[in-house]
Design an enzyme around this catalytic site. Structure first.
Site, PDB file in Angstrom:
ATOM      1  N   HIS A  97     -13.845 -16.712 160.258  1.00  0.00           N
ATOM      2  CA  HIS A  97     -14.648 -15.608 159.719  1.00  0.00           C
ATOM      3  C   HIS A  97     -16.061 -15.667 160.285  1.00  0.00           C
ATOM      4  O   HIS A  97     -16.587 -16.756 160.529  1.00  0.00           O
ATOM      5  CB  HIS A  97     -14.729 -15.691 158.198  1.00  0.00           C
ATOM      6  CG  HIS A  97     -13.391 -15.772 157.527  1.00  0.00           C
ATOM      7  ND1 HIS A  97     -12.473 -14.755 157.579  1.00  0.00           N
ATOM      8  CD2 HIS A  97     -12.820 -16.759 156.804  1.00  0.00           C
ATOM      9  CE1 HIS A  97     -11.394 -15.118 156.904  1.00  0.00           C
ATOM     10  NE2 HIS A  97     -11.569 -16.328 156.431  1.00  0.00           N
ATOM     11  N   GLU A 115     -15.943 -19.397 152.367  1.00  0.00           N
ATOM     12  CA  GLU A 115     -14.902 -19.472 151.344  1.00  0.00           C
ATOM     13  C   GLU A 115     -14.629 -20.919 151.003  1.00  0.00           C
ATOM     14  O   GLU A 115     -15.033 -21.829 151.739  1.00  0.00           O
ATOM     15  CB  GLU A 115     -13.614 -18.793 151.840  1.00  0.00           C
ATOM     16  CG  GLU A 115     -12.941 -19.507 152.997  1.00  0.00           C
ATOM     17  CD  GLU A 115     -11.752 -18.716 153.575  1.00  0.00           C
ATOM     18  OE1 GLU A 115     -11.903 -17.502 153.784  1.00  0.00           O
ATOM     19  OE2 GLU A 115     -10.710 -19.310 153.811  1.00  0.00           O
ATOM     20  N   HIS A 172      -9.464 -22.118 160.669  1.00  0.00           N
ATOM     21  CA  HIS A 172      -8.706 -22.577 159.510  1.00  0.00           C
ATOM     22  C   HIS A 172      -7.407 -21.807 159.340  1.00  0.00           C
ATOM     23  O   HIS A 172      -7.260 -20.703 159.861  1.00  0.00           O
ATOM     24  CB  HIS A 172      -9.545 -22.482 158.235  1.00  0.00           C
ATOM     25  CG  HIS A 172      -9.949 -21.082 157.873  1.00  0.00           C
ATOM     26  ND1 HIS A 172     -11.009 -20.444 158.465  1.00  0.00           N
ATOM     27  CD2 HIS A 172      -9.423 -20.193 156.998  1.00  0.00           C
ATOM     28  CE1 HIS A 172     -11.126 -19.231 157.959  1.00  0.00           C
ATOM     29  NE2 HIS A 172     -10.176 -19.038 157.069  1.00  0.00           N
ATOM     30  N   ARG A 192      -8.361 -13.096 163.833  1.00  0.00           N
ATOM     31  CA  ARG A 192      -7.121 -13.830 164.007  1.00  0.00           C
ATOM     32  C   ARG A 192      -7.101 -14.405 165.412  1.00  0.00           C
ATOM     33  O   ARG A 192      -7.181 -13.674 166.398  1.00  0.00           O
ATOM     34  CB  ARG A 192      -5.960 -12.852 163.799  1.00  0.00           C
ATOM     35  CG  ARG A 192      -4.763 -13.457 163.167  1.00  0.00           C
ATOM     36  CD  ARG A 192      -3.717 -12.375 162.882  1.00  0.00           C
ATOM     37  NE  ARG A 192      -3.918 -11.713 161.606  1.00  0.00           N
ATOM     38  CZ  ARG A 192      -3.841 -10.393 161.435  1.00  0.00           C
ATOM     39  NH1 ARG A 192      -3.591  -9.584 162.434  1.00  0.00           N
ATOM     40  NH2 ARG A 192      -4.013  -9.881 160.247  1.00  0.00           N
TER      41      ARG A 192
END
Ligand code: ZN
Length: 310
Positions: A97, A115, A172, A192
């Site tokens: 991200h 996150e 991740h 992605r």
């Protein structure tokens, strides 16, 4: 007395999802490949509704826009956090991200995404992808170009109850067989990097290699969880992380305990057990917000909860 805001989650079917959100949490799910429960969210892609009281039927985004006093007049155009439960029956794509600055410039002013994951359930030999082995961007580009995925990604073993902070720029992936409670910035921007060459409706899902290379931090650096533990009476409170976007804690309760809600607002998720908050029954799978100025509250029962605030 201020009202507790109980939330109706929004569910998302995903190619990698399963049915544990029904079997383990008792939710009514839209398909047997339901991957995500957006439990506390005002994001436009999944805006929770209030289940009870004065604001019943209203969207959380509506309360954020028109009843800022419930959130202590916290700054920001959007409700800043998003709490999800993720049921990964199969592997999620290897992803990364952006941070706020990159997302603002490249994703129409969206927030970036920091996150963190609390592992609710996993397989005995379960693992997860966090980080990569490239020493610099050149090596990263070369490894991606040569599709040396196994050499590139850092796979690490996990157990129930583990906690990980995922900073923007961290490669991740959640692996199959894992159920996670995720606390994150309210953002839906994912780049992605690799999707195991899977097909979704006959086509591979879109990859975002250039943007991924832009944002991946080199070399990878692990962020350690806080782990600060407070024990009082029937209760254990563990601080999992405190960062610029959120503080996340876990409460383990066996009996009763009084707390004070003195934050702008407090997100609460019951991740196991049953009990009461101020005489109202709550159980595993319930999610609610204690608004600004709520003050003292009493928890009773045998429960584990994850709470978060700004
Ligand atoms: Zn992610």
């Amino acid at each position: 007395m201020k009202e507790i805001l109980f939330l109706e989650p929004v569910f998302k079917s995903m190619i990698w999802g399963g049915n544990k959100l029904a079997t383990d949490f008792g939710y009514t799910i839209p398909s047997d490949h339901t991957g995500e429960c957006w439990a506390i969210s005002a994001h436009k892609n999944g805006d929770c509704t209030i289940k009870n009281g004065t604001y019943e039927g209203k969207h959380l985004s509506d309360l954020w826009e028109n009843h800022k006093e419930l959130f202590g007049n916290a700054p920001g155009e959007v409700f800043p956090l998003l709490i999800k439960i993720i049921d990964a029956k199969n592997d999620l794509s290897i992803q990364v991200h952006p941070d706020d600055a990159y997302a603002k410039e490249h994703e129409n002013g969206s927030l970036g995404k920091t996150e963190c994951w609390y592992i609710l359930d996993c397989e005995e030999d379960g693992n997860i992808v966090i980080g990569h082995n490239a020493k610099d961007k050149e090596e990263l580009k070369a490894m991606i170009g040569d599709r040396r995925w196994t050499d590139l990604i850092k796979l690490r073993p996990i157990q129930k109850g583990d906690f990980f902070q995922i900073e923007p720029g961290t490669v991740h992936a959640i692996k199959g067989g894992t159920v996670i409670l995720e606390t994150q910035q309210s953002s839906d921007v994912t780049y992605r990097l690799y999707d195991y060459d899977r097909l979704d409706n006959g086509k591979p899902r879109e990859l975002h290699i250039e943007k991924s290379i832009d944002v991946i931090g080199c070399p990878h650096v692990d962020v350690l969880a806080s782990g600060k533990l407070d024990k009082t009476g029937d209760c254990e409170v563990q601080e999992l992380i405190r960062c610029g976007f959120y503080t996340v804690k876990k409460i383990d309760l066996h009996g009763e305990q009084e707390f004070i809600q003195d934050q702008l607002f407090l997100n609460v998720s019951v991740i196991d057990g049953t009990g009461e908050i101020d005489g109202i029954s709550i159980k595993k799978g319930d999610h609610f917000i204690l608004p600004s100025g709520y003050g003292t509250y009493r928890l009773e029962g045998t429960m584990n909860l994850i709470v978060s605030h700004l």
